[in-house]
Design a protein around this motif. Structure first.
Motif, PDB file in Angstrom:
ATOM      1  N   UNK A 168       0.825  -1.201   0.000  1.00 36.13           N
ATOM      2  CA  UNK A 168       0.000   0.000   0.000  1.00 36.13           C
ATOM      3  C   UNK A 168       0.864   1.258   0.000  1.00 36.13           C
ATOM      4  N   UNK A 169       1.822   1.312   0.920  1.00 39.94           N
ATOM      5  CA  UNK A 169       2.630   2.529   1.027  1.00 39.94           C
ATOM      6  C   UNK A 169       3.583   2.693  -0.154  1.00 39.94           C
ATOM      7  N   UNK A 170       4.022   1.573  -0.727  1.00 46.05           N
ATOM      8  CA  UNK A 170       4.855   1.657  -1.931  1.00 46.05           C
ATOM      9  C   UNK A 170       4.054   2.303  -3.065  1.00 46.05           C
ATOM     10  N   UNK A 171       2.807   1.902  -3.153  1.00 42.16           N
ATOM     11  CA  UNK A 171       1.909   2.440  -4.178  1.00 42.16           C
ATOM     12  C   UNK A 171       1.666   3.950  -3.944  1.00 42.16           C
ATOM     13  N   UNK A 172       1.485   4.328  -2.670  1.00 45.33           N
ATOM     14  CA  UNK A 172       1.304   5.743  -2.339  1.00 45.33           C
ATOM     15  C   UNK A 172       2.516   6.542  -2.807  1.00 45.33           C
ATOM     16  N   UNK A 173       3.692   5.988  -2.529  1.00 44.15           N
ATOM     17  CA  UNK A 173       4.934   6.657  -2.901  1.00 44.15           C
ATOM     18  C   UNK A 173       5.004   6.872  -4.416  1.00 44.15           C
ATOM     19  N   UNK A 174       4.675   5.823  -5.142  1.00 46.17           N
ATOM     20  CA  UNK A 174       4.689   5.868  -6.602  1.00 46.17           C
ATOM     21  C   UNK A 174       3.755   6.970  -7.129  1.00 46.17           C
ATOM     22  N   UNK A 175       2.646   7.204  -6.417  1.00 47.19           N
ATOM     23  CA  UNK A 175       1.642   8.170  -6.868  1.00 47.19           C
ATOM     24  C   UNK A 175       1.777   9.527  -6.175  1.00 47.19           C
ATOM     25  N   UNK A 176       2.872   9.702  -5.452  1.00 49.41           N
ATOM     26  CA  UNK A 176       3.116  10.938  -4.711  1.00 49.41           C
ATOM     27  C   UNK A 176       1.960  11.297  -3.769  1.00 49.41           C
ATOM     28  N   UNK A 177       1.503  10.300  -3.040  1.00 46.49           N
ATOM     29  CA  UNK A 177       0.531  10.542  -1.972  1.00 46.49           C
ATOM     30  C   UNK A 177       1.318  10.507  -0.672  1.00 46.49           C
ATOM     31  N   UNK A 178       1.325  11.644   0.054  1.00 43.24           N
ATOM     32  CA  UNK A 178       2.312  11.789   1.126  1.00 43.24           C
ATOM     33  C   UNK A 178       1.760  11.634   2.535  1.00 43.24           C
ATOM     34  N   UNK A 179       0.485  11.338   2.632  1.00 42.07           N
ATOM     35  CA  UNK A 179      -0.064  11.171   3.979  1.00 42.07           C
ATOM     36  C   UNK A 179      -1.254  10.235   4.005  1.00 42.07           C
ATOM     37  N   UNK A 180      -1.484   9.609   5.179  1.00 41.53           N
ATOM     38  CA  UNK A 180      -2.701   8.825   5.386  1.00 41.53           C
ATOM     39  C   UNK A 180      -3.316   9.243   6.712  1.00 41.53           C
ATOM     40  N   UNK A 181      -4.626   9.386   6.704  1.00 41.88           N
ATOM     41  CA  UNK A 181      -5.374   9.704   7.925  1.00 41.88           C
ATOM     42  C   UNK A 181      -6.166   8.450   8.285  1.00 41.88           C
ATOM     43  N   UNK A 182      -5.885   7.903   9.459  1.00 43.86           N
ATOM     44  CA  UNK A 182      -6.450   6.615   9.859  1.00 43.86           C
ATOM     45  C   UNK A 182      -7.188   6.770  11.186  1.00 43.86           C
ATOM     46  N   UNK A 183      -8.499   7.017  11.135  1.00 44.77           N
ATOM     47  CA  UNK A 183      -9.210   7.327  12.387  1.00 44.77           C
ATOM     48  C   UNK A 183      -9.252   6.196  13.403  1.00 44.77           C
ATOM     49  N   UNK A 184      -8.995   4.951  12.983  1.00 50.09           N
ATOM     50  CA  UNK A 184      -9.013   3.881  13.989  1.00 50.09           C
ATOM     51  C   UNK A 184      -7.607   3.410  14.376  1.00 50.09           C
TER      52      UNK A 184
END
Lengths: 394, 260
Positions: free
Chosen positions: B111-127
């Motif tokens: 998941x995070x590798x994919x985020x990196x590839x797409x230049x998505x720099x943050x995740x908000x995880x309410x749980x």
């Protein structure tokens, strides 16, 4: 740093809004579980209100008919409110009162935990709101009215599949709105730490008694201890004091609905995979993208897509085994127990009775087994009649 | 700790306006277009909601959007494909908001590798509260993705330790309970802001319940940015696939209001 882990399972995967309150609950529980006044009061209620200790009943007719191991039934169905749920709620609602809360909320599937919570709240003078899926409200109309008689408000949950998991989600949402005066009284050994521990501790009285009772009657430990599992509270209570007795086989009976090869079941351990949901890392019925699967069982109390984290751990370490039981098998055992022993048990418990019957047949007469009769079956009579093709009109 | 990406790309144009959108509601093609519209209207960061079957921190509006998106066949792989199309046209800052199970099941590393590839720099995880975030943060860091910490009106004595360990920006939850528009927000946001300011230089954005321009303007005094979710989903509830202009106007007027 992470608390409340059973191997890799458990934890506290909940919104930040609830963290301080969960910590408060844990601290309060740690304090009061050793507080003489609290212990004395709870003990008094269990004996004089809930009717404990519950019987360990030797099922003579069943034993004779099955022609194998001696069958003992742990009669949680004889408790006040008709199930094991009262053990936990008396503890939690009393704890809520000691914590200075004036209101409790709860989720319910079959309605047993809701009825028990409403009962304890009525007794101890707290306001009570019970969240129940709209499908379950239809299936368990009698229990809805019972809760209302006891002064509780029943909140219909229309989101998702309208069943137990949605009731849990909605109770969590409600709690995050109002923590100051409210305690969430969780009904099973699930959710974020400390709930799996608290509920297990309060339910462990089942095996504490049963272990003493069987030793008194048989002078040796049973071959197997069998209980049904949805979230897993009666099973955890029934297993707990037998866990150190390695020679005692522990069997949890999951709801297989129409069969584990169909998509109509609730057999988390048999068919699920590891996930994180409702505050805990455990085993869940889910799809390849981690979306929680809709589950099905004839029993509204086992109709939950996950299982408590300590069960996941017992399964992973192979200390307990978990077997699926289908609707038709449970209904067969429900009828068998009624005809053979004159006991109408809850359809949830009938899942364990079915496995117990098979197990007893496979063992010698010098062995014994204990089946946990987690609840009584009055609430299920109408639905079973319908299942058998007979409509009962009020 | 300072994080140059969010400081330099999100909180560098006055008070930041951060709209939320549920991926796949009503369709992923719509989401792709809405994201570009939001950028055009002046959104500084866009929060893309990965729908989850049982979102325990959401009110009815976002719950409904999540259910509809899943019913329409939205999956994480399809969401990544949609973001890839956005990235062919735009480098607008994006973060994902979702529950931990979809990430856990997909595979945290993948998941995070994919985020990196797409230049998505943050995740908000309410749980995922402070106590549980390490398991995921260790992986996310390897791929330059921050796990955004949340601070709520019930955090009290926890605010300092959360702020100290924060990365990216801090999401200040305005009210108790779940997401959804509110007529009134009564939390002492100034007090929370003060503790955070004394503890860290990490930027903050306030969300949950913000609905009107006046509310946004008032609340933005206590933060570096404003997050709006349910109010946008309500626009989509009303206009469906034809929400483009409505979303544009809403985002533009919000950005203007908090900077006037």
């Amino acid at each position: 740093m992470t608390k409340g882990k059973y191997g890799e399972f458990g934890g506290q995967y909940i919104p930040e809004t609830l963290m301080n309150e969960i910590i408060n609950l844990e601290n309060s529980y740690d304090f009061y579980k050793n507080d003489e006044k609290f212990k004395t009061e709870l003990d008094f209620l269990l004996k004089n209100y809930a009717n404990r200790p519950s019987l360990l009943y030797f099922a003579k007719n069943m034993t004779k008919d099955l022609n194998g191991a001696k069958v003992y039934l742990k009669r949680e169905d004889l408790n006040h409110t008709g199930s094991h749920k009262i053990n936990n709620v008396l503890g939690q609602v009393l704890l809520a009162k000691y914590m200075g809360k004036t209101r409790v909320i709860a989720e319910t599937g079959a309605g047993q935990h809701g009825v028990a919570t409403a009962t304890a709240a009525a007794l101890l003078g707290l306001e009570c709101v019970v969240f129940m899926g709209e499908e379950d409200i239809k299936r368990q109309a009698l229990n809805v009215y019972r809760m209302e008689l006891l002064g509780a408000k029943v909140q219909s949950v229309k989101t998702g599949t309208g069943t137990l998991k949605d009731a849990v989600s909605e109770a969590m949402r409600e709690w995050s709105k109002r923590v100051d005066d409210t305690l969430y009284v969780l009904g099973s050994v699930m959710g974020p730490h400390p709930y799996p521990m608290i509920v297990r501790d309060f339910q462990s009285i089942i095996s504490k008694e049963a272990r003493e009772e069987i030793l008194l009657m048989e002078n040796k430990l049973p071959h197997s201890v069998i209980a049904c599992v949805g979230g897993g509270s009666n099973a955890m209570g029934m297993f707990y004091n037998f866990i150190p007795d390695k020679e005692v086989e522990l069997i949890g009976c999951e709801a297989a609905g129409l069969g584990v090869d169909t998509d109509k079941h609730a057999a988390s351990i048999t068919k699920g995979s590891i996930g994180i949901f409702h505050g805990m890392k455990s085993i869940f019925c889910q799809d390849e993208y981690g979306q929680i699967a809709p589950v099905y069982s004839i029993s509204a109390g086992l109709d939950y897509p996950g299982i408590g984290p300590e069960h996941a751990y017992l399964a992973q370490t192979k200390r307990a085994k978990y077997v699926p039981v289908k609707d038709d098998e449970a209904v067969y055992a429900f009828e068998y127990l009624a005809k053979t022993e004159g006991i109408i048990c809850a359809i949830e418990s009938a899942h364990a009775v079915y496995v117990g019957m098979e197990k007893a047949k496979s063992l010698n007469p010098d062995e014994s087994i204990i089946i946990c009769l987690s609840g009584r079956g009055d609430k299920d009579v109408k639905a079973i009649a319908k299942y058998k093709g007979r409509e009962i009109h009020d | 700790m300072t994080n140059s990406y969010f400081d330099n790309n999100v909180f560098n144009k006055g008070k930041a306006f951060i709209p939320f959108i549920t991926a796949g509601y009503p369709t992923l093609e719509d989401t792709e277009r809405f994201i570009l519209k939001m950028e055009e209207a002046g959104a500084d960061l866009i929060e893309i909601g990965i729908p989850f079957s049982d979102p325990i921190a959401e009110g009815p509006v976002i719950q409904h959007a999540s259910t509809m998106a899943l019913k329409a066949g939205t999956t994480l792989d399809k969401i990544f494909d949609m973001v890839k199309k956005v990235r062919e046209k735009s480098q607008v800052p994006l973060v994902f908001m979702t529950y931990i199970n979809p990430i856990f099941k997909y595979g945290c590393e993948k998941f995070y590798a994919k985020c990196n590839e797409l230049n998505i720099r943050g995740t908000i995880l309410p749980d995922v509260p402070f106590e549980e975030k390490k398991e995921f943060e260790d992986v996310a860091k390897l791929y330059d993705v921050d796990i955004i910490s949340l601070v709520t009106p019930a955090s009290n004595n926890r605010i300092r330790k959360i702020a100290e360990a924060s990365r990216g920006f801090i999401y200040v939850v305005s009210s108790m309970g779940v997401t959804g528009t509110r007529d009134e927000i009564t939390t002492d946001l100034g007090a929370i802001d003060e503790i955070i300011r004394k503890t860290t230089i990490t930027k903050t954005a306030i969300g949950f319940g913000i609905n009107t321009l006046a509310q946004a303007k008032e609340i933005s005094k206590h933060s570096d940015g404003i997050i709006v979710g349910s109010a946008i989903i309500k626009i989509i509830d009303k206009y469906g696939s034809n929400s483009d202009e409505q979303i544009f106007d809403f985002v533009q007027s919000m950005k203007k209001a908090i900077n006037s």
